[in-house]
Design a protein around this motif. Structure first.
Motif, PDB file in Angstrom:
ATOM      1  N   ALA A 103       0.823  -1.223   0.000  1.00 27.34           N
ATOM      2  CA  ALA A 103       0.000   0.000   0.000  1.00 27.34           C
ATOM      3  C   ALA A 103       0.852   1.266   0.000  1.00 27.34           C
ATOM      4  CB  ALA A 103      -0.923   0.001   1.210  1.00 27.34           C
ATOM      5  N   GLY A 104       2.180   1.107   0.116  1.00 27.42           N
ATOM      6  CA  GLY A 104       3.059   2.266   0.078  1.00 27.42           C
ATOM      7  C   GLY A 104       3.209   2.992   1.398  1.00 27.42           C
ATOM      8  N   ILE A 105       2.847   2.330   2.497  1.00 27.21           N
ATOM      9  CA  ILE A 105       2.949   2.964   3.806  1.00 27.21           C
ATOM     10  C   ILE A 105       4.407   3.132   4.218  1.00 27.21           C
ATOM     11  CG2 ILE A 105       2.264   2.793   6.232  1.00 27.21           C
ATOM     12  CD1 ILE A 105      -0.032   3.210   4.218  1.00 27.21           C
ATOM     13  N   SER A 133     -26.182  -3.769  -1.359  1.00 29.77           N
ATOM     14  CA  SER A 133     -25.772  -4.766  -0.375  1.00 29.77           C
ATOM     15  C   SER A 133     -24.893  -5.831  -1.010  1.00 29.77           C
ATOM     16  CB  SER A 133     -26.994  -5.417   0.277  1.00 29.77           C
ATOM     17  OG  SER A 133     -27.758  -6.110  -0.691  1.00 29.77           O
ATOM     18  N   ASN A 134     -25.197  -6.244  -2.232  1.00 30.02           N
ATOM     19  CA  ASN A 134     -24.385  -7.247  -2.905  1.00 30.02           C
ATOM     20  C   ASN A 134     -23.042  -6.672  -3.327  1.00 30.02           C
ATOM     21  OD1 ASN A 134     -26.131  -9.371  -2.646  1.00 30.02           O
ATOM     22  ND2 ASN A 134     -27.177  -9.021  -4.582  1.00 30.02           N
ATOM     23  N   LEU A 135     -23.033  -5.438  -3.763  1.00 29.34           N
ATOM     24  CA  LEU A 135     -21.772  -4.795  -4.116  1.00 29.34           C
ATOM     25  C   LEU A 135     -20.867  -4.687  -2.897  1.00 29.34           C
ATOM     26  CD1 LEU A 135     -22.873  -1.933  -6.530  1.00 29.34           C
ATOM     27  CD2 LEU A 135     -21.405  -3.872  -7.069  1.00 29.34           C
ATOM     28  N   ARG A 136     -21.461  -4.377  -1.757  1.00 33.66           N
ATOM     29  CA  ARG A 136     -20.673  -4.281  -0.529  1.00 33.66           C
ATOM     30  C   ARG A 136     -20.064  -5.640  -0.181  1.00 33.66           C
ATOM     31  NH1 ARG A 136     -20.746  -0.481   3.345  1.00 33.66           N
ATOM     32  NH2 ARG A 136     -22.699   0.397   2.586  1.00 33.66           N
ATOM     33  N   GLN A 137     -20.837  -6.705  -0.374  1.00 33.87           N
ATOM     34  CA  GLN A 137     -20.309  -8.050  -0.117  1.00 33.87           C
ATOM     35  C   GLN A 137     -19.124  -8.326  -1.030  1.00 33.87           C
ATOM     36  OE1 GLN A 137     -21.505 -10.947   1.623  1.00 33.87           O
ATOM     37  NE2 GLN A 137     -23.107  -9.958   2.785  1.00 33.87           N
ATOM     38  N   ALA A 138     -19.252  -7.991  -2.313  1.00 32.43           N
ATOM     39  CA  ALA A 138     -18.160  -8.260  -3.247  1.00 32.43           C
ATOM     40  C   ALA A 138     -16.924  -7.454  -2.900  1.00 32.43           C
ATOM     41  CB  ALA A 138     -18.614  -7.927  -4.677  1.00 32.43           C
ATOM     42  N   ARG A 139     -17.128  -6.186  -2.514  1.00 28.18           N
ATOM     43  CA  ARG A 139     -15.980  -5.345  -2.161  1.00 28.18           C
ATOM     44  C   ARG A 139     -15.295  -5.883  -0.917  1.00 28.18           C
ATOM     45  NH1 ARG A 139     -19.503  -0.994  -3.514  1.00 28.18           N
ATOM     46  NH2 ARG A 139     -19.960  -0.673  -1.314  1.00 28.18           N
ATOM     47  N   MET A 140     -16.087  -6.359   0.049  1.00 31.89           N
ATOM     48  CA  MET A 140     -15.484  -6.884   1.274  1.00 31.89           C
ATOM     49  C   MET A 140     -14.668  -8.135   0.991  1.00 31.89           C
ATOM     50  SD  MET A 140     -18.459  -6.347   4.092  1.00 31.89           S
ATOM     51  CE  MET A 140     -17.454  -7.030   5.386  1.00 31.89           C
ATOM     52  N   LEU A 141     -15.171  -8.968   0.065  1.00 30.58           N
ATOM     53  CA  LEU A 141     -14.419 -10.164  -0.279  1.00 30.58           C
ATOM     54  C   LEU A 141     -13.162  -9.817  -1.061  1.00 30.58           C
ATOM     55  CD1 LEU A 141     -17.350 -12.482  -1.296  1.00 30.58           C
ATOM     56  CD2 LEU A 141     -15.684 -12.971   0.479  1.00 30.58           C
ATOM     57  N   ARG A 142     -13.208  -8.716  -1.819  1.00 28.33           N
ATOM     58  CA  ARG A 142     -12.086  -8.356  -2.664  1.00 28.33           C
ATOM     59  C   ARG A 142     -10.940  -7.781  -1.860  1.00 28.33           C
ATOM     60  NH1 ARG A 142     -14.483  -4.709  -5.646  1.00 28.33           N
ATOM     61  NH2 ARG A 142     -15.487  -6.291  -6.879  1.00 28.33           N
ATOM     62  N   MET A 143     -11.239  -7.103  -0.762  1.00 29.22           N
ATOM     63  CA  MET A 143     -10.168  -6.449  -0.019  1.00 29.22           C
ATOM     64  C   MET A 143     -10.461  -6.454   1.468  1.00 29.22           C
ATOM     65  SD  MET A 143      -8.626  -2.628  -0.545  1.00 29.22           S
ATOM     66  CE  MET A 143      -7.092  -2.137   0.218  1.00 29.22           C
ATOM     67  N   ASP A 144      -9.606  -7.030   2.215  1.00 28.57           N
ATOM     68  CA  ASP A 144      -9.739  -7.064   3.669  1.00 28.57           C
ATOM     69  C   ASP A 144      -9.757  -5.638   4.198  1.00 28.57           C
ATOM     70  OD1 ASP A 144      -8.468  -6.994   6.442  1.00 28.57           O
ATOM     71  OD2 ASP A 144      -8.951  -9.102   6.200  1.00 28.57           O
ATOM     72  N   SER A 145     -10.669  -5.336   5.124  1.00 31.52           N
ATOM     73  CA  SER A 145     -10.797  -3.965   5.616  1.00 31.52           C
ATOM     74  C   SER A 145      -9.547  -3.475   6.308  1.00 31.52           C
ATOM     75  CB  SER A 145     -11.989  -3.869   6.576  1.00 31.52           C
ATOM     76  OG  SER A 145     -11.729  -4.634   7.746  1.00 31.52           O
ATOM     77  N   ILE A 146      -8.804  -4.364   6.965  1.00 27.47           N
ATOM     78  CA  ILE A 146      -7.588  -3.922   7.623  1.00 27.47           C
ATOM     79  C   ILE A 146      -6.547  -3.473   6.617  1.00 27.47           C
ATOM     80  CG2 ILE A 146      -5.704  -4.645   9.136  1.00 27.47           C
ATOM     81  CD1 ILE A 146      -8.353  -4.237  10.527  1.00 27.47           C
ATOM     82  N   ALA A 147      -6.508  -4.130   5.459  1.00 27.25           N
ATOM     83  CA  ALA A 147      -5.587  -3.702   4.407  1.00 27.25           C
ATOM     84  C   ALA A 147      -5.969  -2.310   3.918  1.00 27.25           C
ATOM     85  CB  ALA A 147      -5.609  -4.687   3.246  1.00 27.25           C
ATOM     86  N   ALA A 148      -7.278  -2.070   3.764  1.00 23.70           N
ATOM     87  CA  ALA A 148      -7.722  -0.746   3.332  1.00 23.70           C
ATOM     88  C   ALA A 148      -7.396   0.302   4.377  1.00 23.70           C
ATOM     89  CB  ALA A 148      -9.226  -0.779   3.051  1.00 23.70           C
ATOM     90  N   LEU A 149      -7.583  -0.038   5.647  1.00 24.69           N
ATOM     91  CA  LEU A 149      -7.266   0.904   6.713  1.00 24.69           C
ATOM     92  C   LEU A 149      -5.774   1.191   6.757  1.00 24.69           C
ATOM     93  CD1 LEU A 149      -9.574  -0.493   9.510  1.00 24.69           C
ATOM     94  CD2 LEU A 149      -9.854   1.650   8.289  1.00 24.69           C
ATOM     95  N   ALA A 150      -4.976   0.173   6.476  1.00 25.66           N
ATOM     96  CA  ALA A 150      -3.524   0.376   6.450  1.00 25.66           C
ATOM     97  C   ALA A 150      -3.144   1.372   5.381  1.00 25.66           C
ATOM     98  CB  ALA A 150      -2.819  -0.957   6.217  1.00 25.66           C
ATOM     99  N   ALA A 151      -3.829   1.297   4.241  1.00 24.79           N
ATOM    100  CA  ALA A 151      -3.540   2.232   3.170  1.00 24.79           C
ATOM    101  C   ALA A 151      -3.893   3.665   3.562  1.00 24.79           C
ATOM    102  CB  ALA A 151      -4.327   1.842   1.906  1.00 24.79           C
ATOM    103  N   ASP A 152      -4.795   3.804   4.510  1.00 24.87           N
ATOM    104  CA  ASP A 152      -5.194   5.132   4.989  1.00 24.87           C
ATOM    105  C   ASP A 152      -4.406   5.552   6.223  1.00 24.87           C
ATOM    106  OD1 ASP A 152      -7.121   5.287   3.040  1.00 24.87           O
ATOM    107  OD2 ASP A 152      -8.681   4.433   4.307  1.00 24.87           O
ATOM    108  N   GLY A 153      -3.481   4.730   6.657  1.00 27.82           N
ATOM    109  CA  GLY A 153      -2.737   5.044   7.877  1.00 27.82           C
ATOM    110  C   GLY A 153      -3.524   4.721   9.115  1.00 27.82           C
ATOM    111  N   VAL A 154      -4.459   3.795   9.028  1.00 29.80           N
ATOM    112  CA  VAL A 154      -5.298   3.427  10.166  1.00 29.80           C
ATOM    113  C   VAL A 154      -4.940   1.997  10.585  1.00 29.80           C
ATOM    114  CG1 VAL A 154      -7.647   3.034  10.940  1.00 29.80           C
ATOM    115  CG2 VAL A 154      -7.147   4.909   9.388  1.00 29.80           C
ATOM    116  N   GLY A 155      -4.946   1.767  11.880  1.00 28.19           N
ATOM    117  CA  GLY A 155      -4.717   0.436  12.366  1.00 28.19           C
ATOM    118  C   GLY A 155      -3.294  -0.033  12.169  1.00 28.19           C
ATOM    119  N   MET A 156      -2.389   0.900  12.036  1.00 31.13           N
ATOM    120  CA  MET A 156      -0.993   0.542  11.777  1.00 31.13           C
ATOM    121  C   MET A 156      -0.337  -0.072  13.008  1.00 31.13           C
ATOM    122  SD  MET A 156      -0.081   1.201   8.699  1.00 31.13           S
ATOM    123  CE  MET A 156       1.663   1.337   8.874  1.00 31.13           C
TER     124      MET A 156
END
Length: 293
Positions: free
Chosen positions: A203-205, A270-293
């Motif tokens: 993620a470039g952190i 709701s289905n799009l949200r399911q697909a997005r959640m399966l595509r990318m773990d939320s912690i990885a997304a938070l890491a990209a934002d500088g969250v949960g580091m």
């Protein structure tokens, strides 16, 4: 992992089948950073909704197997991400510098607001029950968004996923007591460290993997040890796997189903949200934002 997931889907469906119309089945899914709890929650929810639609189609053959407005999903995932304290709230804390750096630690979450939501959705369903809203996390603004995740009266199975859903601490403890079950995704610290470090580096952190690994061990795994040392009782311990390989097959299958089921129409959010959640773990997304580091 597929056999573990199918077992969880089957046993959850069996428990749900014993609920009366006033009851929701509520399950918390906990785990340390990098364990794969987000992927597990989304995959189980998808499996439960598939069972629901297949069951309805068997009982009413004229209804389509695919979701439609008259046959809504019943299993919903509620991520803990929306209960991060805002950057403004962190900046106003006495230990602001530490709070900002350690965003993702238990003390940087709003446990009481999470408890209020769990208490609200735990109440019996009645004809007067209205849609309840939970917050989400917007990675563009790097802060929670209030009232962004709809929990309609038709949501009969709720999967709450997040680091602290089984933490023995104020707020979390009371919410845990309101669950029907709690699952814990089990992974060793070193495997989790490698996973999180690789995601953060990608993620470039950080500029090097070694730097990412050091930071992961200093912050994320500090949170992990807190989770492991203060874990409340759970009913299921689910062995973790390499969630990238798991997710690739599941995402492909889900997206193919969505395209086939909804060709020529707008796919429901709701289905799009399911697909997005399966595509990318939320912690990885938070890491990209500088969250949960």
């Amino acid at each position: 992992m597929e056999s573990h997931v199918q077992r969880l889907v089957d046993q959850t469906w069996e428990k749900f089948s014993k609920c009366d119309l006033s009851q929701r089945l509520m399950i918390a899914i906990a785990g340390i950073p990098g364990s794969g709890k987000t992927t597990l929650a989304a995959t189980v929810a998808h499996g439960l909704n598939k069972k629901h639609h297949e069951t309805m189609h068997t009982q009413f053959p004229n209804r389509p197997v695919a979701p439609d407005p008259s046959q809504p999903d019943i299993a919903f995932v509620v991520p803990l991400d929306g209960y991060h304290l805002t950057r403004k709230q962190l900046a106003e804390m006495p230990n602001a510098e530490e709070a900002i750096y350690r965003r993702g630690a238990a003390f940087t979450f709003d446990a009481q607001s999470y408890l209020e939501l769990v208490t609200q959705v735990r109440k019996p369903l009645t004809p007067e029950t209205r849609t309840i809203y939970a917050p989400s996390f917007d990675h563009a603004i790097k802060d929670p968004v209030l009232n962004d995740i709809a929990i309609p009266p038709t949501a009969r199975i709720l999967l709450f996923e997040g680091l602290y859903t089984a933490l023995d601490a104020d707020g979390w403890r009371d919410a845990h007591a309101l669950m029907d079950q709690t699952w814990f995704v089990d992974v060793d610290i070193e495997t989790a460290s490698q996973r999180v470090a690789k995601r953060n580096f990608a993620a470039g952190i950080t500029q090097t993997f070694d730097e990412s690994l050091a930071r992961t061990r200093e912050s994320d795994m500090r949170n992990a040890r807190d989770i492991l040392d203060h874990r409340l009782p759970v009913q299921e311990v689910v062995p973790s796997i390499d969630d990238d390989s798991w997710r690739s097959d599941e995402v492909s299958r889900l997206e193919d189903e969505l395209e086939a089921d909804q060709e020529g129409e707008d796919v429901r959010e709701s289905n799009l949200r399911q697909a997005r959640m399966l595509r990318m773990d939320s912690i990885a997304a938070l890491a990209a934002d500088g969250v949960g580091m």
